[in-house]
Design a protein around this motif. Structure first.
Motif, PDB file in Angstrom:
ATOM      1  N   UNK A 119       0.903  -1.024   0.132  1.00 18.31           N
ATOM      2  CA  UNK A 119      -0.150  -0.076  -0.082  1.00 18.31           C
ATOM      3  C   UNK A 119       0.890   1.011  -0.084  1.00 18.31           C
ATOM      4  N   UNK A 120       0.680   2.206  -1.006  1.00 16.20           N
ATOM      5  CA  UNK A 120       1.332   3.382  -0.830  1.00 16.20           C
ATOM      6  C   UNK A 120       1.278   4.426   0.259  1.00 16.20           C
ATOM      7  N   UNK A 121       2.014   4.997   0.723  1.00 15.99           N
ATOM      8  CA  UNK A 121       1.926   5.925   1.868  1.00 15.99           C
ATOM      9  C   UNK A 121       2.392   7.371   1.601  1.00 15.99           C
TER      10      UNK A 121
ATOM     11  N   UNK B  70       4.696   1.218   0.938  1.00 20.15           N
ATOM     12  CA  UNK B  70       5.346   1.748  -0.053  1.00 20.15           C
ATOM     13  C   UNK B  70       5.737   3.075  -0.278  1.00 20.15           C
ATOM     14  N   UNK B  71       6.871   3.335  -0.341  1.00 19.43           N
ATOM     15  CA  UNK B  71       7.129   4.969  -0.215  1.00 19.43           C
ATOM     16  C   UNK B  71       8.236   5.398  -1.164  1.00 19.43           C
TER      17      UNK B  71
ATOM     18  N   UNK C 134      10.971   1.537   0.403  1.00 12.22           N
ATOM     19  CA  UNK C 134      11.307   2.602  -0.289  1.00 12.22           C
ATOM     20  C   UNK C 134      11.844   2.340  -1.567  1.00 12.22           C
ATOM     21  N   UNK C 135      11.522   3.209  -2.405  1.00 12.02           N
ATOM     22  CA  UNK C 135      11.916   2.931  -4.074  1.00 12.02           C
ATOM     23  C   UNK C 135      12.551   4.299  -4.598  1.00 12.02           C
TER      24      UNK C 135
ATOM     25  N   UNK D 191       0.641   5.669  -8.017  1.00 13.90           N
ATOM     26  CA  UNK D 191      -0.103   4.033  -8.240  1.00 13.90           C
ATOM     27  C   UNK D 191       1.115   3.236  -8.535  1.00 13.90           C
ATOM     28  N   UNK D 192       2.324   3.395  -8.852  1.00  9.36           N
ATOM     29  CA  UNK D 192       3.186   2.404  -9.303  1.00  9.36           C
ATOM     30  C   UNK D 192       4.401   2.226  -8.187  1.00  9.36           C
ATOM     31  N   UNK D 193       4.087   2.925  -7.182  1.00  7.31           N
ATOM     32  CA  UNK D 193       5.149   2.686  -6.107  1.00  7.31           C
ATOM     33  C   UNK D 193       4.788   1.474  -5.279  1.00  7.31           C
ATOM     34  N   UNK D 194       3.637   0.972  -5.231  1.00  6.73           N
ATOM     35  CA  UNK D 194       3.727  -0.401  -4.693  1.00  6.73           C
ATOM     36  C   UNK D 194       4.080  -1.560  -5.485  1.00  6.73           C
TER      37      UNK D 194
END
Lengths: 316, 316
Positions: free
Chosen positions: B178-180, B205-206, B256-257, B281-284
């Protein structure tokens, strides 16, 4: 429709039954915003979400399953587009070898997709003559069967399952806008409308710059496209001798659209439906927008025929 | 979870019941190709197809319906992003006036979307101070109620309905990425996982460049982001005092990415899911790809949290 030999109602029902474990029953998408913008109740059949990224897997799978006994040496075709991917995937699903002839300038992303399905690729000069000669050599050498992209009743019956699903899901559809390339999809759609929803009219949608079906309808005789050049790369092909008569007899009208109208419609679909589509898939919406005065408050189906687009070359 | 006052199981069930006529039950999408590429069974909850183009309509609708008696003078907020659209639409659905303060440099496409829902827009200088002062003046003048974007239990209970739908549709989900941003979506997801699918772990996911939740988890105390700067514009916000403790207690891990990893994952989603998404929406998926060794053959949920992206500024 009283043409001899065209796929019958029961043949299309049988095709649907035959392919259903190998293709998606794709969803029908709607957008209240788009409906409000143009005053039409629109139902988008999302074949961009289909296996292989376009409706082409329907026809390819039907053709393979109908001829499976003769295919021990595999299947072959020449294509730089969606038929290549569809045939490669449909063959893989049946444990068959696929030989695909592609022009050496085919987009890398399409080559990779075909490779990803395990097909054997042979590159050739980017001319129709080189493609046909190369294919002929491969067929002679391997014994693989040439699976045509659109001008075959097996293919037409397979593509017809798209429209069958649409009219079975959306009751009382007034019309359906279908893109025209080689004519396999719209031929099948005309047959399925007649058999499964006779009050649904079928309207063709074509780029102005690849308008052989429109010119043929106006002239009353077959006029192939000369040097077609359009962003809707899936629609450059001219009709075949099996698709031509079905379309001429069954289509209600053919609407042509400009390159700018195609790009504008494509952007509307990205913006409001949030769907990634290739330019060809925007042609039906572009045509409906042009004709919207005739479809106010009507229920209209549109086909998002494919989603295989080069993301680095989006026209916006 | 034994925090005082957080939304209870029955409150989330009630929120879902309350909002269900005003939001979409969004589909869960899958891609065999993506699953094969990374060895994970992925289930993408398509909130990019949600009304208003993001999950935010869930919380905004819940907050409005819970407070409807006090809202005769309308609702107000400051936002340049998805909360603005969501609140404008949620207010319109209930026949209420929405006052939205937007920075004068807000993207035109977002301004038009908010206008399209009939909201009153007031532009201000692009600073947090100007936004808060302008909002305060409007609230004082109109009597509208300020609806917070994430740091409110009404909002958290609304966003929680996303995860409730996902775990009710996909049985035995091992994990959800889930993105934060401000933490509303992941707080709700943590609560819904605990109540409705206790064996599903929740992983945050951040972006590396807006990693306040990650830094806070490491430090054991709240560390807000300093000058966050990421293509994932929806995730720049720091946690609030209600979302922070739920996340610190309930999250299994935070990954983190990098910016490049976000862009790569975004391109994979456009290519294989054919979905238009915003970078957040791509971060997860970017986070899951990084952690894929730990999730081989597992069933993993991912949220496509929104689809409101400027098509003229796609990063590919």
């Amino acid at each position: 429709m009283h043409l001899q030999e065209v796929p019958s109602k029961s043949e299309i029902i049988a095709a649907h039954q035959r392919i259903r474990n190998f293709v998606h029953f794709t969803p029908v998408l709607t957008s209240q915003k788009l409906n409000k913008l143009f005053g039409v109740k629109m139902f988008f059949k999302a074949e961009n979400l289909q296996k292989g990224g376009s409706f082409k897997i329907r026809g390819a799978t039907n053709a393979i399953l109908l001829n499976k006994e003769s295919l021990k040496n595999g299947v072959a075709t020449h294509s730089s587009g969606n038929h290549a991917q569809a045939l490669a995937l449909a063959a893989k699903n049946q444990g068959l070898t696929a030989h695909i002839v592609m022009p050496e300038n085919a987009p890398k992303v399409k080559v990779q997709a075909v490779e990803g399905y395990g097909a054997h690729i042979t590159f050739c000069q980017p001319t129709l003559e080189a493609r046909e000669t190369t294919l002929k050599n491969i067929v002679n050498k391997t014994g693989a069967m040439f699976i045509l992209p659109y001008n075959s009743y097996d293919i037409i019956a397979g593509q017809a399952t798209m429209m069958k699903e649409l009219v079975e899901e959306i009751d009382k559809l007034d019309a359906a806008f279908i893109p025209i390339g080689g004519g396999g999809l719209i031929s099948g759609s005309i047959l399925s409308a007649e058999y499964f929803s006779p009050n649904t009219t079928v309207i063709g949608a074509e780029p102005e710059q690849a308008d052989d079906a429109y010119q043929s309808l106006k002239a009353g005789s077959f006029i192939p496209s000369k040097n077609p050049d359009t962003i809707a790369d899936g629609l450059k092909t001219s009709l075949g001798d099996l698709t031509y008569p079905i379309i001429m007899k069954g289509v209600n009208d053919i609407i042509t659209v400009s390159e700018q109208e195609i790009v504008d419609a494509m952007k509307l679909i990205f913006t409001y439906l949030k769907q990634v589509i290739e330019p060809s898939a925007a042609v039906p919406l572009a045509a409906l927008i042009k004709e919207k005065a005739n479809f106010q408050k009507k229920k209209v189906g549109l086909v998002l025929c494919g989603g295989n687009v080069d993301l680095e070359k989006l026209p916006f």
